[in-house]
Design an enzyme around this catalytic site. Structure first.
Site, PDB file in Angstrom:
ATOM      1  CG  ASN A  79      -1.740   1.219   1.373  1.00  0.00           C
ATOM      2  OD1 ASN A  79      -1.919   1.953   0.407  1.00  0.00           O
ATOM      3  ND2 ASN A  79      -2.283   1.454   2.562  1.00  0.00           N
ATOM      4  CE  LYS A 133       0.151   3.517   4.725  1.00  0.00           C
ATOM      5  NZ  LYS A 133       0.032   3.666   6.155  1.00  0.00           N
ATOM      6  CG  HIS A 169      -5.879   1.603   5.054  1.00  0.00           C
ATOM      7  ND1 HIS A 169      -5.454   2.598   5.912  1.00  0.00           N
ATOM      8  CD2 HIS A 169      -4.828   0.756   4.906  1.00  0.00           C
ATOM      9  CE1 HIS A 169      -4.202   2.353   6.260  1.00  0.00           C
ATOM     10  NE2 HIS A 169      -3.796   1.240   5.664  1.00  0.00           N
ATOM     11  CD  GLU A 209      -3.602  -2.828   7.412  1.00  0.00           C
ATOM     12  OE1 GLU A 209      -2.420  -2.989   7.097  1.00  0.00           O
ATOM     13  OE2 GLU A 209      -4.271  -1.853   7.069  1.00  0.00           O
ATOM     14  N   GLY A 257       2.110   2.249  10.724  1.00  0.00           N
ATOM     15  CA  GLY A 257       3.006   3.397  10.554  1.00  0.00           C
ATOM     16  C   GLY A 257       3.686   3.846  11.833  1.00  0.00           C
ATOM     17  CB  SER A 302       5.033  -1.598  12.197  1.00  0.00           C
ATOM     18  OG  SER A 302       4.541  -0.295  12.427  1.00  0.00           O
TER      19      SER A 302
HETATM   20  C1  PEP Z   1      -0.780   0.052   5.924  1.00  0.00           C
HETATM   21  O1  PEP Z   1      -0.670   0.999   5.180  1.00  0.00           O
HETATM   22  O2  PEP Z   1      -1.813  -0.626   5.909  1.00  0.00           O
HETATM   23  C2  PEP Z   1       0.299  -0.297   6.829  1.00  0.00           C
HETATM   24  C3  PEP Z   1       0.221  -1.411   7.485  1.00  0.00           C
HETATM   25  O3  PEP Z   1       1.334   0.607   6.942  1.00  0.00           O
HETATM   26  P1  PEP Z   1       2.742   0.316   7.667  1.00  0.00           P
HETATM   27  O4  PEP Z   1       3.286  -0.955   7.080  1.00  0.00           O
HETATM   28  O5  PEP Z   1       3.587   1.515   7.318  1.00  0.00           O
HETATM   29  O6  PEP Z   1       2.485   0.184   9.127  1.00  0.00           O
END
Ligand code: PEP
Length: 243
Positions: A9, A11, A87, A162, A168, A204
């Protein structure tokens, strides 16, 4: 590791088409789905030999007066095969509701996209012991319309667990904790739609911890944000799923 899926992703990154093409070329691996900003979908789609194209969101109506939106049908026409839905950034920063995720899941599947429904608890919900209750609400509501139409199956639906507090932040859930929650989600899915649906972990994930998560059968892959923007990390993560 056989049959594990990575969804990258991006973003709202990167800034330019040139950077997007460069990163996509370095991420073109089998069992990898790349979800760039809409503006880069066409260009990136043309260069993939192995990876699949994903969208970060979609709108449920097919076409018409919906300024700023992109429909599931338009995405399918553009070669997209996966759509991230619900999300946490959309739920918590753009006010997306369970009702909206349900319409999006339905539209995705009706347009032959695999719906990747994201669910997860906030830090506060977790502290209050409400994790399972939140996950069940997001899951049951998000799947309600597609379930009613009888169109769900084990290849057009993925769930991404998630935890919001892990996205993040560099503070990933433990692999064991993610496994236990994935097992809980799979049991909910069994009860709700009587199917064995694949569950991914996100929050993460890096090349350092990916192997631990994927070591569990209950975790079928990972949704990766930050680490998917770094070519060296992408290469290491791809090597882990190719082994
Ligand atoms: C995400 O964008 O769903 C995500 C898990 O981001 P990150 O890996 O940066 O935590």
């Amino acid at each position: 590791m056989k049959n594990k899926t990575l969804i990258f992703n991006w973003k709202m990154n990167p800034l330019t088409a040139e950077e997007a093409v460069d990163l996509a070329s370095a991420s073109d691996y089998k069992n990898v789905v790349i979800a760039p900003p809409f503006i880069f979908l066409n260009e990136i789609g043309k260069l993939f030999k192995n990876a699949k194209l994903g969208a970060q969101d979609l709108y449920w109506e097919e076409k018409g007066a919906f300024t700023g939106e992109v429909s599931a049908k338009q995405l399918a026409e553009a070669g997209v095969s996966y759509a991230i839905i619900g999300h946490s950034e959309r739920r918590h920063k753009m006010g997306e509701t369970d009702g909206m995720t349900a319409k999006k899941v339905l539209a995705a599947i009706k347009n032959n996209l695999t719906a990747v429904l994201c669910i997860g608890e906030t830090e506060q919900e977790r502290a209050e012991g409400k994790t399972n209750q939140i996950l069940e609400r997001q899951l049951v509501n998000g799947l309600s319309l597609a379930k009613a139409e009888g169109i769900l199956n084990d290849s057009n639906l993925l769930i991404a667990y998630e935890p919001v507090w892990a996205i993040g932040t560099g503070k990933a859930q433990t692999a064991e904790g993610a496994m236990e929650t994935s097992a809980f989600i799979k049991s909910l899915l069994k009860k709700e739609i009587d199917m064995d649906i694949r569950v991914l972990y996100g929050g993460s994930v890096t090349s350092q911890n990916l192997g631990e998560f994927l070591g569990y059968n209950e975790i079928s892959g990972a949704l990766v944000g930050g680490a998917s923007l770094k070519k060296d990390e992408v290469k290491k993560m791809a090597e882990i799923i190719e082994k």
